[in-house]
Design a protein around this motif. Sequence first.
Motif, PDB file in Angstrom:
ATOM      1  N   THR A 111       0.831  -1.194   0.000  1.00  0.00           N
ATOM      2  CA  THR A 111       0.000   0.000   0.000  1.00  0.00           C
ATOM      3  C   THR A 111       0.866   1.245   0.000  1.00  0.00           C
ATOM      4  O   THR A 111       2.073   1.189   0.204  1.00  0.00           O
ATOM      5  CB  THR A 111      -0.909   0.027   1.242  1.00  0.00           C
ATOM      6  OG1 THR A 111      -0.078   0.090   2.403  1.00  0.00           O
ATOM      7  CG2 THR A 111      -1.799  -1.200   1.304  1.00  0.00           C
ATOM      8  N   ALA A 112       0.222   2.374  -0.201  1.00  0.00           N
ATOM      9  CA  ALA A 112       0.936   3.654  -0.226  1.00  0.00           C
ATOM     10  C   ALA A 112       1.604   3.943   1.104  1.00  0.00           C
ATOM     11  O   ALA A 112       2.578   4.679   1.156  1.00  0.00           O
ATOM     12  CB  ALA A 112      -0.030   4.779  -0.590  1.00  0.00           C
ATOM     13  N   SER A 113       1.105   3.372   2.206  1.00  0.00           N
ATOM     14  CA  SER A 113       1.694   3.660   3.511  1.00  0.00           C
ATOM     15  C   SER A 113       3.092   3.087   3.634  1.00  0.00           C
ATOM     16  O   SER A 113       3.865   3.514   4.477  1.00  0.00           O
ATOM     17  CB  SER A 113       0.802   3.132   4.640  1.00  0.00           C
ATOM     18  OG  SER A 113       0.721   1.734   4.562  1.00  0.00           O
ATOM     19  N   SER A 114       3.457   2.103   2.797  1.00  0.00           N
ATOM     20  CA  SER A 114       4.796   1.542   2.866  1.00  0.00           C
ATOM     21  C   SER A 114       5.778   2.316   1.990  1.00  0.00           C
ATOM     22  O   SER A 114       6.958   2.028   1.988  1.00  0.00           O
ATOM     23  CB  SER A 114       4.782   0.069   2.465  1.00  0.00           C
ATOM     24  OG  SER A 114       4.392  -0.068   1.123  1.00  0.00           O
ATOM     25  N   ILE A 148       7.919   8.588   2.892  1.00  0.00           N
ATOM     26  CA  ILE A 148       7.115   9.782   3.135  1.00  0.00           C
ATOM     27  C   ILE A 148       7.627  10.953   2.297  1.00  0.00           C
ATOM     28  O   ILE A 148       6.898  11.882   2.013  1.00  0.00           O
ATOM     29  CB  ILE A 148       7.077  10.138   4.636  1.00  0.00           C
ATOM     30  CG1 ILE A 148       6.030  11.202   4.930  1.00  0.00           C
ATOM     31  CG2 ILE A 148       8.405  10.616   5.133  1.00  0.00           C
ATOM     32  CD1 ILE A 148       4.725  10.660   5.333  1.00  0.00           C
ATOM     33  N   CYS A 193       4.037  16.319   5.984  1.00  0.00           N
ATOM     34  CA  CYS A 193       3.709  15.092   5.245  1.00  0.00           C
ATOM     35  C   CYS A 193       4.518  14.974   3.953  1.00  0.00           C
ATOM     36  O   CYS A 193       4.484  13.950   3.303  1.00  0.00           O
ATOM     37  CB  CYS A 193       2.218  15.041   4.921  1.00  0.00           C
ATOM     38  SG  CYS A 193       1.681  16.187   3.634  1.00  0.00           S
ATOM     39  N   ARG A 253       3.928  16.248   1.168  1.00  0.00           N
ATOM     40  CA  ARG A 253       3.084  16.174  -0.023  1.00  0.00           C
ATOM     41  C   ARG A 253       2.705  17.554  -0.553  1.00  0.00           C
ATOM     42  O   ARG A 253       2.114  17.673  -1.605  1.00  0.00           O
ATOM     43  CB  ARG A 253       1.793  15.399   0.278  1.00  0.00           C
ATOM     44  CG  ARG A 253       1.980  13.998   0.824  1.00  0.00           C
ATOM     45  CD  ARG A 253       2.616  13.099  -0.212  1.00  0.00           C
ATOM     46  NE  ARG A 253       2.547  11.700   0.149  1.00  0.00           N
ATOM     47  CZ  ARG A 253       3.520  11.030   0.748  1.00  0.00           C
ATOM     48  NH1 ARG A 253       4.624  11.644   1.100  1.00  0.00           N
ATOM     49  NH2 ARG A 253       3.390   9.750   0.998  1.00  0.00           N
ATOM     50  N   HIS A 310      -3.514  12.632   1.907  1.00  0.00           N
ATOM     51  CA  HIS A 310      -2.566  11.599   2.342  1.00  0.00           C
ATOM     52  C   HIS A 310      -3.157  10.776   3.486  1.00  0.00           C
ATOM     53  O   HIS A 310      -3.095   9.545   3.476  1.00  0.00           O
ATOM     54  CB  HIS A 310      -1.247  12.253   2.772  1.00  0.00           C
ATOM     55  CG  HIS A 310      -0.337  11.335   3.506  1.00  0.00           C
ATOM     56  ND1 HIS A 310       0.402  10.365   2.889  1.00  0.00           N
ATOM     57  CD2 HIS A 310      -0.055  11.237   4.830  1.00  0.00           C
ATOM     58  CE1 HIS A 310       1.106   9.704   3.791  1.00  0.00           C
ATOM     59  NE2 HIS A 310       0.847  10.212   4.971  1.00  0.00           N
ATOM     60  N   ASN A 311      -3.760  11.439   4.463  1.00  0.00           N
ATOM     61  CA  ASN A 311      -4.342  10.746   5.611  1.00  0.00           C
ATOM     62  C   ASN A 311      -5.492   9.839   5.195  1.00  0.00           C
ATOM     63  O   ASN A 311      -5.614   8.722   5.696  1.00  0.00           O
ATOM     64  CB  ASN A 311      -4.808  11.745   6.669  1.00  0.00           C
ATOM     65  CG  ASN A 311      -3.648  12.438   7.359  1.00  0.00           C
ATOM     66  OD1 ASN A 311      -2.506  12.022   7.257  1.00  0.00           O
ATOM     67  ND2 ASN A 311      -3.950  13.521   8.049  1.00  0.00           N
ATOM     68  N   GLU A 351      -5.922   8.405   2.255  1.00  0.00           N
ATOM     69  CA  GLU A 351      -5.403   7.300   1.455  1.00  0.00           C
ATOM     70  C   GLU A 351      -4.658   6.266   2.282  1.00  0.00           C
ATOM     71  O   GLU A 351      -4.686   5.079   1.970  1.00  0.00           O
ATOM     72  CB  GLU A 351      -4.474   7.827   0.349  1.00  0.00           C
ATOM     73  CG  GLU A 351      -5.186   8.587  -0.733  1.00  0.00           C
ATOM     74  CD  GLU A 351      -4.226   9.206  -1.744  1.00  0.00           C
ATOM     75  OE1 GLU A 351      -2.998   9.185  -1.516  1.00  0.00           O
ATOM     76  OE2 GLU A 351      -4.712   9.726  -2.756  1.00  0.00           O
ATOM     77  N   THR A 352      -3.956   6.701   3.323  1.00  0.00           N
ATOM     78  CA  THR A 352      -3.057   5.805   4.048  1.00  0.00           C
ATOM     79  C   THR A 352      -3.513   5.464   5.459  1.00  0.00           C
ATOM     80  O   THR A 352      -2.956   4.563   6.072  1.00  0.00           O
ATOM     81  CB  THR A 352      -1.658   6.424   4.154  1.00  0.00           C
ATOM     82  OG1 THR A 352      -1.736   7.609   4.935  1.00  0.00           O
ATOM     83  CG2 THR A 352      -1.080   6.726   2.781  1.00  0.00           C
ATOM     84  N   ASP A 393      -3.017   7.464   7.849  1.00  0.00           N
ATOM     85  CA  ASP A 393      -2.059   8.204   8.672  1.00  0.00           C
ATOM     86  C   ASP A 393      -2.785   9.336   9.391  1.00  0.00           C
ATOM     87  O   ASP A 393      -3.955   9.597   9.126  1.00  0.00           O
ATOM     88  CB  ASP A 393      -0.956   8.760   7.765  1.00  0.00           C
ATOM     89  CG  ASP A 393       0.364   8.977   8.477  1.00  0.00           C
ATOM     90  OD1 ASP A 393       0.398   8.885   9.712  1.00  0.00           O
ATOM     91  OD2 ASP A 393       1.366   9.240   7.786  1.00  0.00           O
TER      92      ASP A 393
END
Length: 113
Positions: free
Chosen positions: A46-49, A52, A82, A84, A98-99, A101-102, A104
């Motif tokens: 996933t995008a979280s991996s 940053i 972040c 981004r 970002h939050n 999607e992930t 976070d």
Amino acid sequence: MAALANGLSAFCGVAIPAEAAPVSARAGRSQRVSLAVRAEAAETTTASSAPINPSIRKDSDKVVDTVQADELSKPLTAYCRCWRSETFPLCNGAHVKHNKETGDNVGPLLLKK
């Protein structure tokens, strides 16, 4: 000592193995305990991996910015944490996407004058 191990476990979000649990101290003696904690990324796609910081100043070993509070032009300034933001180092609200999607919870750094 067990309270310290439990507190670290809760703070870090990891279980401390039984073999790392401190041994009780002998009567009247203080005991020194050493505990090493290693962060490991989850093995997902996933995008979280993803890193940053995908693109900001990648030629630098470490990106560090310093701001003198008395040099701020506004009474409140939001700085991106972040990585981004299209207006980096200033926050443009990109952390919201970002939050979502992930999962976070990153937000801006607010500096007051």
